[in-house]
Scaffold this active site. Structure first.
Site, PDB file in Angstrom:
ATOM      1  N   ASP A  35       0.849  -1.190   0.000  1.00  0.00           N
ATOM      2  CA  ASP A  35       0.000   0.000   0.000  1.00  0.00           C
ATOM      3  C   ASP A  35       0.882   1.237   0.000  1.00  0.00           C
ATOM      4  O   ASP A  35       1.590   1.491   0.975  1.00  0.00           O
ATOM      5  CB  ASP A  35      -0.887  -0.069   1.264  1.00  0.00           C
ATOM      6  CG  ASP A  35      -1.571   1.253   1.567  1.00  0.00           C
ATOM      7  OD1 ASP A  35      -1.745   2.070   0.644  1.00  0.00           O
ATOM      8  OD2 ASP A  35      -1.945   1.449   2.747  1.00  0.00           O
ATOM      9  N   ASP A  39      -3.863   4.026   2.875  1.00  0.00           N
ATOM     10  CA  ASP A  39      -5.267   3.821   3.242  1.00  0.00           C
ATOM     11  C   ASP A  39      -5.562   2.377   3.640  1.00  0.00           C
ATOM     12  O   ASP A  39      -6.720   2.001   3.826  1.00  0.00           O
ATOM     13  CB  ASP A  39      -6.191   4.246   2.078  1.00  0.00           C
ATOM     14  CG  ASP A  39      -5.922   3.432   0.808  1.00  0.00           C
ATOM     15  OD1 ASP A  39      -4.970   2.611   0.820  1.00  0.00           O
ATOM     16  OD2 ASP A  39      -6.641   3.614  -0.184  1.00  0.00           O
ATOM     17  N   ASP A  43      -1.979  -1.077  -3.745  1.00  0.00           N
ATOM     18  CA  ASP A  43      -2.259  -0.323  -4.977  1.00  0.00           C
ATOM     19  C   ASP A  43      -1.123  -0.509  -5.980  1.00  0.00           C
ATOM     20  O   ASP A  43      -0.104  -1.145  -5.680  1.00  0.00           O
ATOM     21  CB  ASP A  43      -2.471   1.163  -4.642  1.00  0.00           C
ATOM     22  CG  ASP A  43      -1.411   1.684  -3.683  1.00  0.00           C
ATOM     23  OD1 ASP A  43      -0.237   1.317  -3.857  1.00  0.00           O
ATOM     24  OD2 ASP A  43      -1.752   2.440  -2.745  1.00  0.00           O
ATOM     25  N   ASP A 216     -10.664 -14.588 -16.634  1.00  0.00           N
ATOM     26  CA  ASP A 216     -11.527 -14.981 -15.519  1.00  0.00           C
ATOM     27  C   ASP A 216     -12.728 -15.786 -16.031  1.00  0.00           C
ATOM     28  O   ASP A 216     -13.350 -15.411 -17.030  1.00  0.00           O
ATOM     29  CB  ASP A 216     -12.022 -13.697 -14.827  1.00  0.00           C
ATOM     30  CG  ASP A 216     -12.752 -13.969 -13.526  1.00  0.00           C
ATOM     31  OD1 ASP A 216     -12.127 -14.519 -12.606  1.00  0.00           O
ATOM     32  OD2 ASP A 216     -13.955 -13.636 -13.436  1.00  0.00           O
ATOM     33  N   GLU A 275      -8.634 -19.303 -16.662  1.00  0.00           N
ATOM     34  CA  GLU A 275      -9.161 -19.823 -15.395  1.00  0.00           C
ATOM     35  C   GLU A 275     -10.392 -20.625 -15.786  1.00  0.00           C
ATOM     36  O   GLU A 275     -11.461 -20.072 -16.001  1.00  0.00           O
ATOM     37  CB  GLU A 275      -9.554 -18.706 -14.427  1.00  0.00           C
ATOM     38  CG  GLU A 275      -9.968 -19.277 -13.079  1.00  0.00           C
ATOM     39  CD  GLU A 275     -11.226 -18.680 -12.461  1.00  0.00           C
ATOM     40  OE1 GLU A 275     -11.489 -18.956 -11.295  1.00  0.00           O
ATOM     41  OE2 GLU A 275     -11.972 -17.951 -13.146  1.00  0.00           O
TER      42      GLU A 275
HETATM   43  C1  GLC Z   1     -12.886 -16.047 -10.522  1.00  0.00           C
HETATM   44  C2  GLC Z   1     -12.041 -15.219  -9.589  1.00  0.00           C
HETATM   45  C3  GLC Z   1     -12.793 -15.021  -8.313  1.00  0.00           C
HETATM   46  C4  GLC Z   1     -14.077 -14.301  -8.620  1.00  0.00           C
HETATM   47  C5  GLC Z   1     -14.880 -15.019  -9.692  1.00  0.00           C
HETATM   48  C6  GLC Z   1     -15.962 -14.161 -10.255  1.00  0.00           C
HETATM   49  O1  GLC Z   1     -13.122 -17.323 -10.056  1.00  0.00           O
HETATM   50  O2  GLC Z   1     -10.801 -15.833  -9.398  1.00  0.00           O
HETATM   51  O3  GLC Z   1     -12.036 -14.326  -7.362  1.00  0.00           O
HETATM   52  O4  GLC Z   1     -14.848 -14.208  -7.457  1.00  0.00           O
HETATM   53  O5  GLC Z   1     -14.078 -15.388 -10.783  1.00  0.00           O
HETATM   54  O6  GLC Z   1     -15.434 -13.184 -11.104  1.00  0.00           O
END
Ligand code: GLC
Length: 541
Positions: A35, A39, A43, A216, A275
């Site tokens: 950080d 705060d 970041d 994602d 992912e």
């Molecule tokens: C993926 C991310 C996770 C998030 C989800 C929804 O699994 O790694 O952190 O909550 O997608 O976007």
């Protein structure tokens, strides 16, 4: 020593350095890394200030979790503006500066892209709310009428990954789909406008210098035609193990092919990692066919228990499936969504011992490896976070489901929280016991987890047999994994991991390079204590 299995992945036919085939990619959970603003929230300038640490650690690339404009209902995985930085994390100039500085340190930058859903505050969703049913604004998302005479029942039985129905009803009676939180409405990827918008977003970050994307929910964008019922409750239990009409549907691959063409149209070997939660190794490997994404996270490895035969099976299946499509396998032990592996492997001294051995196993396997921030410090899951600090939407799924405990900020230095993270109090409190786990404390200790990662990463870079290539299993006592890495040319490296729970005597003909714990060597054998791994240079005979 006898050999029994030979696994050599087919090399990719692509041009260039193919850096991504054996890259060690460090996951920066930006909110919890460093950080600079005081705060209590990490970041981009904080990450920038710690680049020397990351370059010194010996990783090749950083994956930055989302730092875009977001109301933070799911900590940035709910994006309101894909082309700007949230003020909490800095500015676009900070992002540009971070990418440039990272490159100057020899580190590549992978940014997160969240295409399955937007934030409910995204301009598109706001416009959809203001528009009427059947409008083009609503056609960017999945709005449907409900079931029953007055439409009061959701359009189907789909459940949110965070628990509860995947549908929310609007005052005008229509429902919208959200596979995650209600603040994360799913986009309709059959709409060409959605496709065009995301191609443009990718170009925006590629033009800014990003070296690639972590995609994602890469398995979620295509839904089965007609949005059919699953027919089962407790769908969360089926994630990644069964076929669901909203995950891992074949048409999703068209999107990845389009993205691959876009990535290839840029120079510099820009990559994408999926992912994706798929029911089998083969289904997962489909995401990394030559004309699709470069890598996919290997969650089968992450979820494998600490047990030799099961672990060997996962390793073989992963290498076979990735090899069959010419992709590198990937190895992941932890990330921001799962319990940290020190804790998963039993916690305490035992968890730590296993995590040390797992680091040597992971970094010796063929392919690319991921390191989640703090695993190089041996951080455990924080299991006793006071309820008032817990913020993760997934915690609503029930006891022990929250992911806050793996997102506690990093301890850098000093004797008291927040241990140099920045400011006076971090967004999640750092346990006082982490005094001994700070980067500064571990730097002084040659036996620390940090020292082990340093040395392992150094060897991984220097040793010609590590990284991409094949693996040959060697015989070892029951409950151990023993294998050799070789290039066919200069040098062979062997790795033994004792998961048996008893001391194990392993033949070692060569020069020991690195051990995860105390190892006794005598007469061309190593006596490995339980939960210990050893690397050695194999003597040519
Ligand atoms: C993926 C991310 C996770 C998030 C989800 C929804 O699994 O790694 O952190 O909550 O997608 O976007």
């Amino acid at each position: 020593m006898t050999q029994d299995t030979l696994i050599v992945p087919v090399p990719d036919q692509g041009e260039g350095t193919r850096w991504w085939r054996d890259a060690v990619i460090y996951q920066v959970y930006v909110r919890s890394f460093a950080d600079s603003g005081g705060d209590g929230v990490g970041d981009l300038p904080g990450v920038r200030s710690r680049l020397p640490y990351l370059a010194g650690l010996g990783v090749d690339a950083l994956w930055l979790t989302p730092f875009y404009v977001s109301p933070m209902a799911d900590f940035g995985y709910d994006v309101a503006d894909y082309r700007d930085v949230d003020p909490l994390f800095g500015t676009l100039a900070d992002a540009r500066g971070l990418i440039a500085d990272a490159h100057a340190h020899g580190l590549r930058i992978i940014v997160d892209v969240v295409p399955n859903h937007t934030s409910d505050r995204h301009a598109w969703f706001q416009a959809a709310l203001a528009a009427s049913p059947g409008s083009p604004e609503r056609a960017r998302y999945l709005f449907r009428d409900g079931r029953g005479p007055d439409g009061a029942r959701p359009p189907n039985d789909w459940e949110s990954v965070f628990g509860g129905p995947a549908w929310t009803r609007l005052p005008d009676g229509q429902w919208y789909l959200h596979l995650f939180a209600p603040e994360q409405p799913d986009l309709d990827w059959e709409n060409p406008e959605v496709r065009a918008e995301f191609a443009d977003i990718l170009k925006f970050w590629l033009d800014l210098g990003a070296d690639g994307f972590r995609v994602d929910v890469a398995h979620g964008m295509a839904k089965a035609p007609g949005l059919p019922d699953v027919g089962h409750a407790d769908q969360v239990e089926m994630l990644g193990t069964a076929v669901l009409p909203y995950f891992d549907q074949d048409p999703v691959h068209d999107i990845h092919r389009e993205w691959r063409r876009l990535l290839d149209s840029y120079g510099g070997e820009r990559i994408a990692v999926a992912e994706a939660w798929a029911p089998t190794h083969e289904r997962l490997a489909d995401y990394t066919r030559p004309d699709e994404l470069h890598q996919a996270f290997n969650f089968h490895y992450l979820t494998a228990p600490w047990e030799a035969s099961g672990m060997r099976k996962v390793i073989e299946e992963s290498l076979d499936a990735a090899g069959a499509v010419g992709a590198p396998a990937t190895w992941v032990l932890s990330n921001h969504d799962v319990k940290r592996h020190v804790t998963r492997y039993g916690g305490g001294e035992r968890g730590l011992r296993r995590a040390r051995a797992a680091a040597l196993l992971t970094l010796a396997l063929p392919g690319s490896a991921y390191v989640y921030q703090g695993e190089e410090l041996g951080l455990p899951e924080v299991l006793d976070l006071p309820a008032e600090f817990q913020q993760d939407p997934q915690r609503l799924r029930g006891e022990d489901a929250g992911r806050d405990g793996c997102r506690v900020p990093l301890p850098w230095e000093g004797e008291e929280p927040p241990f140099g993270f920045g400011g006076t109090a971090s967004w999640l409190p750092i346990p006082t016991a982490w005094r001994d786990l700070t980067v500064a404390a571990q730097r002084e200790d040659p036996d620390s987890m940090l020292a082990l990662y340093h040395e392992a990463l150094r060897l991984r870079h220097e040793h010609p047999a590590l990284g991409d290539g094949g693996l040959r299993w060697l015989d070892g006592p029951t409950g151990t994994l023993v294998f050799v890495r070789e290039t066919g040319g200069d040098g062979r490296l062997a790795c033994a991991v004792n998961m048996s729970g008893r001391p194990a005597r392993v033949p070692v003909r060569g020069t020991p390079l690195l051990a995860s714990g105390p190892v006794h060597l005598e007469n061309e054998h190593a006596e490995l204590p339980p939960d210990t791994a050893l690397w050695w240079d194999v003597e040519e005979r």
